[in-house]
Design an enzyme around this catalytic site. Structure first.
Site, PDB file in Angstrom:
ATOM      1  N   ARG A  23      -8.297 -10.072  28.036  1.00  0.00           N
ATOM      2  CA  ARG A  23      -6.826  -9.979  28.050  1.00  0.00           C
ATOM      3  C   ARG A  23      -6.247 -10.479  26.734  1.00  0.00           C
ATOM      4  O   ARG A  23      -5.197 -10.019  26.304  1.00  0.00           O
ATOM      5  CB  ARG A  23      -6.269 -10.802  29.222  1.00  0.00           C
ATOM      6  CG  ARG A  23      -6.487 -10.108  30.543  1.00  0.00           C
ATOM      7  CD  ARG A  23      -6.241 -11.024  31.714  1.00  0.00           C
ATOM      8  NE  ARG A  23      -6.546 -10.328  32.963  1.00  0.00           N
ATOM      9  CZ  ARG A  23      -6.813 -10.939  34.111  1.00  0.00           C
ATOM     10  NH1 ARG A  23      -6.829 -12.262  34.164  1.00  0.00           N
ATOM     11  NH2 ARG A  23      -7.067 -10.234  35.178  1.00  0.00           N
ATOM     12  N   GLN A  39      24.687   4.426  14.482  1.00  0.00           N
ATOM     13  CA  GLN A  39      24.637   3.042  14.978  1.00  0.00           C
ATOM     14  C   GLN A  39      23.741   2.915  16.216  1.00  0.00           C
ATOM     15  O   GLN A  39      23.026   1.919  16.373  1.00  0.00           O
ATOM     16  CB  GLN A  39      26.042   2.540  15.291  1.00  0.00           C
ATOM     17  CG  GLN A  39      26.882   2.337  14.039  1.00  0.00           C
ATOM     18  CD  GLN A  39      28.252   1.769  14.346  1.00  0.00           C
ATOM     19  OE1 GLN A  39      28.599   1.552  15.494  1.00  0.00           O
ATOM     20  NE2 GLN A  39      29.031   1.530  13.311  1.00  0.00           N
ATOM     21  N   GLU A  77      -7.174  -4.829  33.603  1.00  0.00           N
ATOM     22  CA  GLU A  77      -7.241  -6.266  33.261  1.00  0.00           C
ATOM     23  C   GLU A  77      -6.122  -7.041  33.954  1.00  0.00           C
ATOM     24  O   GLU A  77      -5.543  -7.960  33.387  1.00  0.00           O
ATOM     25  CB  GLU A  77      -7.117  -6.471  31.747  1.00  0.00           C
ATOM     26  CG  GLU A  77      -8.057  -5.642  30.939  1.00  0.00           C
ATOM     27  CD  GLU A  77      -9.418  -6.272  30.797  1.00  0.00           C
ATOM     28  OE1 GLU A  77      -9.576  -7.427  31.227  1.00  0.00           O
ATOM     29  OE2 GLU A  77     -10.309  -5.603  30.271  1.00  0.00           O
TER      30      GLU A  77
HETATM   31  C1  LIG Z   1      -8.502   3.677  32.159  1.00  0.00           C
HETATM   32  C2  LIG Z   1      -8.970   2.523  32.993  1.00  0.00           C
HETATM   33  C3  LIG Z   1     -10.080   1.793  32.615  1.00  0.00           C
HETATM   34  C4  LIG Z   1     -10.543   0.741  33.422  1.00  0.00           C
HETATM   35  N1  LIG Z   1     -11.678   0.061  33.044  1.00  0.00           N
HETATM   36  C5  LIG Z   1     -12.218  -0.865  33.897  1.00  0.00           C
HETATM   37  C6  LIG Z   1     -13.478  -1.496  33.600  1.00  0.00           C
HETATM   38  O1  LIG Z   1     -14.066  -1.285  32.528  1.00  0.00           O
HETATM   39  N2  LIG Z   1     -14.016  -2.337  34.523  1.00  0.00           N
HETATM   40  C7  LIG Z   1     -13.399  -2.618  35.711  1.00  0.00           C
HETATM   41  O2  LIG Z   1     -13.943  -3.381  36.506  1.00  0.00           O
HETATM   42  N3  LIG Z   1     -12.187  -2.035  36.015  1.00  0.00           N
HETATM   43  C8  LIG Z   1     -11.599  -1.179  35.143  1.00  0.00           C
HETATM   44  N4  LIG Z   1     -10.390  -0.564  35.451  1.00  0.00           N
HETATM   45  C9  LIG Z   1      -9.795  -0.820  36.752  1.00  0.00           C
HETATM   46  C10 LIG Z   1      -8.562  -1.705  36.705  1.00  0.00           C
HETATM   47  O3  LIG Z   1      -8.904  -3.016  36.364  1.00  0.00           O
HETATM   48  C11 LIG Z   1      -7.875  -1.593  38.083  1.00  0.00           C
HETATM   49  O4  LIG Z   1      -7.305  -0.303  38.139  1.00  0.00           O
HETATM   50  C12 LIG Z   1      -6.806  -2.647  38.306  1.00  0.00           C
HETATM   51  O5  LIG Z   1      -7.387  -3.908  38.505  1.00  0.00           O
HETATM   52  C13 LIG Z   1      -5.901  -2.335  39.509  1.00  0.00           C
HETATM   53  O6  LIG Z   1      -6.658  -1.978  40.630  1.00  0.00           O
HETATM   54  P1  LIG Z   1      -6.310  -0.632  41.441  1.00  0.00           P
HETATM   55  O7  LIG Z   1      -6.203   0.479  40.482  1.00  0.00           O
HETATM   56  O8  LIG Z   1      -7.312  -0.526  42.532  1.00  0.00           O
HETATM   57  O9  LIG Z   1      -4.867  -0.864  42.018  1.00  0.00           O
HETATM   58  P2  LIG Z   1      -4.443  -1.709  43.399  1.00  0.00           P
HETATM   59  O10 LIG Z   1      -5.147  -2.981  43.369  1.00  0.00           O
HETATM   60  O11 LIG Z   1      -4.697  -0.747  44.514  1.00  0.00           O
HETATM   61  O12 LIG Z   1      -2.916  -1.882  43.130  1.00  0.00           O
HETATM   62  C14 LIG Z   1      -1.959  -0.827  43.269  1.00  0.00           C
HETATM   63  C15 LIG Z   1      -0.567  -1.418  43.063  1.00  0.00           C
HETATM   64  O13 LIG Z   1      -0.336  -2.457  44.033  1.00  0.00           O
HETATM   65  C16 LIG Z   1      -0.002  -3.662  43.365  1.00  0.00           C
HETATM   66  N5  LIG Z   1      -0.542  -4.804  44.085  1.00  0.00           N
HETATM   67  C17 LIG Z   1      -1.812  -5.041  44.501  1.00  0.00           C
HETATM   68  N6  LIG Z   1      -1.929  -6.224  45.098  1.00  0.00           N
HETATM   69  C18 LIG Z   1      -0.683  -6.776  45.070  1.00  0.00           C
HETATM   70  C19 LIG Z   1      -0.141  -8.014  45.535  1.00  0.00           C
HETATM   71  N7  LIG Z   1      -0.890  -8.963  46.125  1.00  0.00           N
HETATM   72  N8  LIG Z   1       1.195  -8.227  45.358  1.00  0.00           N
HETATM   73  C20 LIG Z   1       1.980  -7.300  44.729  1.00  0.00           C
HETATM   74  N9  LIG Z   1       1.521  -6.122  44.269  1.00  0.00           N
HETATM   75  C21 LIG Z   1       0.207  -5.865  44.433  1.00  0.00           C
HETATM   76  C22 LIG Z   1      -0.633  -3.541  41.995  1.00  0.00           C
HETATM   77  O14 LIG Z   1       0.014  -4.402  41.061  1.00  0.00           O
HETATM   78  C23 LIG Z   1      -0.414  -2.081  41.687  1.00  0.00           C
HETATM   79  O15 LIG Z   1       0.900  -1.893  41.224  1.00  0.00           O
HETATM   80  C24 LIG Z   1      -9.873   0.424  34.617  1.00  0.00           C
HETATM   81  C25 LIG Z   1      -8.706   1.148  34.973  1.00  0.00           C
HETATM   82  C26 LIG Z   1      -8.255   2.164  34.165  1.00  0.00           C
HETATM   83  C27 LIG Z   1      -7.007   2.928  34.576  1.00  0.00           C
END
Ligand SMILES: Cc1cc2nc3c(=O)[nH]c(=O)nc-3n(C[C@H](O)[C@H](O)[C@H](O)COP(=O)(O)OP(=O)(O)OC[C@H]3O[C@@H](n4cnc5c(N)ncnc54)[C@H](O)[C@@H]3O)c2cc1C
Length: 391
Positions: A250, A286, A370
């Site tokens: 991060r 502006q 992250e």
């Molecule tokens: C291009 C890309 C590369 C990535 N690379 C890696 C990698 O190398 N290794 C790896 O391990 N992961 C990787 N990730 C995964 C990334 O870390 C996850 O997508 C991220 O942690 C969010 O998880 P999720 O997508 O399952 O979303 P979710 O956890 O399903 O969340 C969906 C939404 O709900 C919200 N939410 C969830 N819990 C709460 C809560 N308690 N309170 C309020 N809001 C909440 C979230 O903020 C989000 O807005 C990558 C993702 C992308 C898009």
């Protein structure tokens, strides 16, 4: 060396807060991005193809992989120098900064911090040169923000471990030689250095991304993967181990997002100076100047924040919630800057001929990975209130 001036965006003369060595490292990375990335990146993005292996070797030659780690062929640079490198890489494209972050801050750091001496000797020197590529598998199809509930399991079978499950959205996975894979065991979450050619491991590339298209992302399937006992990272015990790796990565994002924003603002500034409407350049209105001024102020504030966090890291005093402040603010503001710059370019703002929409789309991923913005708000909220509001 690149002669592009930092001014006029460096309103506060923040360059003077950097050492000569830090400025030199920045200049070298900026030059690499100018020579090796800028001429090609729009095409890589459009085609969704990036020469990751070739780039990794070039980044390795410059010492950018595991740059802030010591020993095993790593450069041992300061956190600020590493941050500046991330900024310059992400001014090229967030996908390339992701390649370097995942390699150095996630995969290499996990092995460097938690691995056995044999694991370090086996993987780190070739990862530092870019000959070997690493990935970091924490996220799963059904478990993202809440990795504590992960379903991937590692069970003992004699001396061996057997891993079953799957990881999703894993940067570099389809091109990786080694995956740092996190799995649930009878003793809690543990980490494993998994050769990606082990029987039972497969990594499919995730296609149809509208963001980070110049980055390779994959889904890893672990189908009864049998590993020798020495694949276990001996010192990684519990979820705090992968979370500490994320804190490392991060920090790079706090800096990197500013690079994407700077590239957008430089583009918008140049465009506004030459595009004429109503008989005068856009820069003479502006309302345009108000946009440019607000964005430049945010960019400078973000830079001050990054620099402060970098200096704290170098002093060994950085706390995780402080990184959350940086990641939340700098990615959110970088995305706002990218969107605002797009308005200044009008219709050209949506064209791949300019980098602005590409950066904006990339930053959508950076906002999510992250730790999402919401998760960082909860980390900060918990610090402020003493109440855990995650669940
Ligand atoms: C291009 C890309 C590369 C990535 N690379 C890696 C990698 O190398 N290794 C790896 O391990 N992961 C990787 N990730 C995964 C990334 O870390 C996850 O997508 C991220 O942690 C969010 O998880 P999720 O997508 O399952 O979303 P979710 O956890 O399903 O969340 C969906 C939404 O709900 C919200 N939410 C969830 N819990 C709460 C809560 N308690 N309170 C309020 N809001 C909440 C979230 O903020 C989000 O807005 C990558 C993702 C992308 C898009």
């Amino acid at each position: 060396m690149s002669q592009r001036p930092t001014a006029p965006l460096d309103l506060l003369d923040l360059d003077s807060a950097l050492s000569e060595e830090e400025r030199q490292i920045r200049a070298v990375v900026r030059q690499l991005v100018d020579d090796r990335v800028r001429p090609h990146v729009a095409g890589w993005y459009e085609n969704g193809e990036v020469p990751a292996r070739e780039l990794a070797r070039e980044f390795g030659k410059l010492g950018l992989l595991g740059m802030h780690l010591t020993g095993y062929g790593c450069a041992g640079a300061s956190a600020v120098a590493y941050g500046l490198a991330c900024l310059e890489l992400e001014a090229g494209d967030s996908g390339l900064r992701s390649l370097v972050s995942v390699q150095g801050s996630l995969a290499m750091y996990a092995i460097w911090r938690y691995g056995s001496e044999e694991q370090k000797q086996r993987w780190l020197p070739s990862m530092a040169t870019g000959e070997a590529i690493g990935c970091f598998g924490l996220t799963e199809p059904d478990h993202g923000s809440d990795p504590a509930s992960m379903a991937t399991r590692a069970c003992r079978d004699g001396d061996d471990w057997v891993l079953t499950g799957g990881k999703m959205w894993i940067t570099n996975a389809p091109v990786a030689d080694v995956g740092v894979i996190w799995a649930r065991t009878d003793d809690g979450v543990r980490g494993f250095a998994v050769p990606m050619d082990s029987p039972g491991v497969s990594a499919r590339e995730i296609r149809h991304k509208m963001s980070l298209r110049a980055s390779v992302t994959g889904e890893i399937v672990l189908d009864d993967v049998r590993l020798p006992a020495d694949a276990l990272l001996p010192d990684a015990v519990g979820l705090k181990a992968p979370l500490s790796c994320l804190t490392e990565a991060r920090h790079g994002i706090v800096w990197g997002a500013l690079g994407a924003a700077r590239d957008c603002l430089e583009t918008a500034l140049a465009y506004a100076g030459t595009r004429t409407q109503f008989g005068r350049p856009l820069a003479g209105f502006q309302l345009t100047q108000a946009k440019l001024a607000d964005m430049a102020v945010e960019l400078q504030k973000g830079y001050l924040l990054a620099l402060h966090l970098g200096r704290l890291t170098d002093a060994g005093r950085l706390r995780p919630e402080q990184v959350s402040v940086g990641k939340l603010n700098n990615v959110r503001e970088a995305l706002a800057i990218a969107r605002q710059c797009r308005t200044i370019l009008g219709a050209n703002g949506i064209s791949g001929e300019y980098p602005v929409m590409r950066h904006a789309n990339n930053l959508e991923s950076v906002l999510t990975y992250e730790g999402t913005s919401e998760i960082h708000q909860l980390v900060i909220g918990q610090k402020l209130t003493g109440i855990n509001a995650f669940a």
